[in-house]
Motif scaffolding. Structure first.
Motif, mmCIF file in Angstrom:
data_model
loop_
_atom_site.group_PDB
_atom_site.id
_atom_site.type_symbol
_atom_site.label_atom_id
_atom_site.label_comp_id
_atom_site.label_asym_id
_atom_site.label_seq_id
_atom_site.Cartn_x
_atom_site.Cartn_y
_atom_site.Cartn_z
ATOM 1 N N ILE A 109 0.804 -1.262 0.061
ATOM 2 C CA ILE A 109 0.019 0.029 0.116
ATOM 3 C C ILE A 109 0.783 1.480 -0.113
ATOM 4 C CG2 ILE A 109 -1.780 1.107 1.307
ATOM 5 C CD1 ILE A 109 -2.613 -1.544 2.427
ATOM 6 N N LEU A 110 0.653 2.229 -1.208
ATOM 7 C CA LEU A 110 1.452 3.334 -1.066
ATOM 8 C C LEU A 110 0.584 4.642 -0.348
ATOM 9 C CD1 LEU A 110 1.864 3.038 -5.042
ATOM 10 C CD2 LEU A 110 3.541 2.657 -3.368
ATOM 11 N N THR A 111 1.641 5.101 0.441
ATOM 12 C CA THR A 111 1.078 6.276 1.374
ATOM 13 C C THR A 111 2.061 7.251 1.417
ATOM 14 O OG1 THR A 111 0.055 6.884 3.224
ATOM 15 C CG2 THR A 111 1.141 5.127 3.283
ATOM 16 N N GLU A 112 1.858 8.506 1.547
ATOM 17 C CA GLU A 112 2.961 9.566 1.947
ATOM 18 C C GLU A 112 3.013 9.770 3.384
ATOM 19 O OE1 GLU A 112 2.235 13.276 2.837
ATOM 20 O OE2 GLU A 112 0.211 13.097 3.328
ATOM 21 N N LYS A 113 2.145 9.034 4.254
ATOM 22 C CA LYS A 113 2.124 9.067 5.668
ATOM 23 C C LYS A 113 3.368 8.273 6.087
ATOM 24 C CE LYS A 113 -0.909 11.999 6.013
ATOM 25 N NZ LYS A 113 -0.822 13.442 6.437
ATOM 26 N N ASP A 114 4.038 8.604 7.219
ATOM 27 C CA ASP A 114 5.001 7.814 8.127
ATOM 28 C C ASP A 114 4.430 7.129 9.025
ATOM 29 O OD1 ASP A 114 7.200 8.635 6.509
ATOM 30 O OD2 ASP A 114 7.480 10.413 7.771
ATOM 31 N N ILE A 115 4.264 5.821 8.797
ATOM 32 C CA ILE A 115 3.206 4.958 9.778
ATOM 33 C C ILE A 115 4.177 4.113 10.741
ATOM 34 C CG2 ILE A 115 1.652 3.031 9.934
ATOM 35 C CD1 ILE A 115 0.253 4.184 7.720
ATOM 36 N N ALA A 116 4.501 4.207 11.869
ATOM 37 C CA ALA A 116 5.745 3.954 12.697
ATOM 38 C C ALA A 116 5.576 2.255 12.819
ATOM 39 C CB ALA A 116 5.434 4.285 14.105
ATOM 40 N N HIS A 117 4.544 1.550 12.703
ATOM 41 C CA HIS A 117 4.617 0.115 13.142
ATOM 42 C C HIS A 117 3.484 -0.633 12.372
ATOM 43 C CE1 HIS A 117 1.125 0.334 16.004
ATOM 44 N NE2 HIS A 117 1.566 1.336 16.140
#
Length: 220
Positions: A109-117
């Motif tokens: 899944i492509l996203t610009e958000k930084d998801i930590a875990h």
């Protein structure tokens, strides 16, 4: 490895944490929008994978090389790579003897958000996929965008993605199972569009119901 019965997964989810493969719904708008369980994020330096019995994340192995997953990576609940998914690969590649790998369908899944875990659920829109073959196993990788993502949310099809983004994903999937001094027999035969991704997901949903007799158990 044995898989937990999906009915047990659902019943356990009433009191305990739902099993991410069997106890979480794929979503009412599938295959256009699907619920996904995220196992890994780009900052992970080890490979995590859901334990099929318990539903908890298990440390699979440290990454042997410096490549890391370039996007959110996980699977689509209540899907299964079985006979119908394998037959689609056979039809598209004209190669007999292909079988499903017996796992839920993988999704990136492509996203610009930084998801930590990982160990989270997200909603995503499939835009295409890779027809990956691991030995004789069909191992499709669905490519999606995070629902309502500020940057990638406008992408409708895999052709909207920058070519470099697709090449990075392909490189990761072709190399992440390699071990030092040992090469895996893995290839990507096709990069397919959104409509074909929908068909793969539909086949995997049918394979899931065939494998686990989900509806029959509730109706009897």
């Amino acid at each position: 490895m044995r898989s937990m019965d999906p009915i047990v997964g659902k019943l356990m989810g009433l009191r305990y944490k739902s099993h991410p493969w069997h106890g979480v719904s794929i979503g009412d708008d599938a295959p256009k929008v699907v619920t996904c369980f995220i196992e890994m994020v780009p900052t992970d330096t080890v490979k995590y994978e859901v334990d099929k019995i318990s539903g908890y994340l298990r440390l699979d192995r440290p990454q042997k090389y410096s490549n890391v997953v370039p996007a959110l990576y996980g699977f689509i609940p209540q899907t299964y790579s079985g006979k119908k998914v394998a037959q689609m690969t056979i039809d598209k590649t004209n190669r007999p003897g292909i079988k499903g790998d017996g796992d839920p369908i993988d999704i990136c899944i492509l996203t610009e958000k930084d998801i930590a875990h990982g160990d989270i659920l997200v909603s995503a829109r499939p835009i295409g996929g890779f027809r990956m073959i691991d030995g004789v196993d069909s191992d499709d990788k669905i490519i999606a965008v995070l629902e309502n993502d500020a940057v990638y949310g406008g992408y409708k099809d895999i052709t909207d993605c920058p070519p470099m983004a697709i090449e990075r994903l392909k490189h990761y999937f072709l190399t992440y199972k390699d071990l030092p001094g040992e090469k895996r027999n893995v290839e990507i035969s096709h990069v397919y569009d959104r409509e074909e991704a929908y068909e793969v997901i539909k086949c995997s949903m049918e394979d899931y119901n065939d494998r686990f007799n989900f509806e029959d158990v509730f109706l009897k």
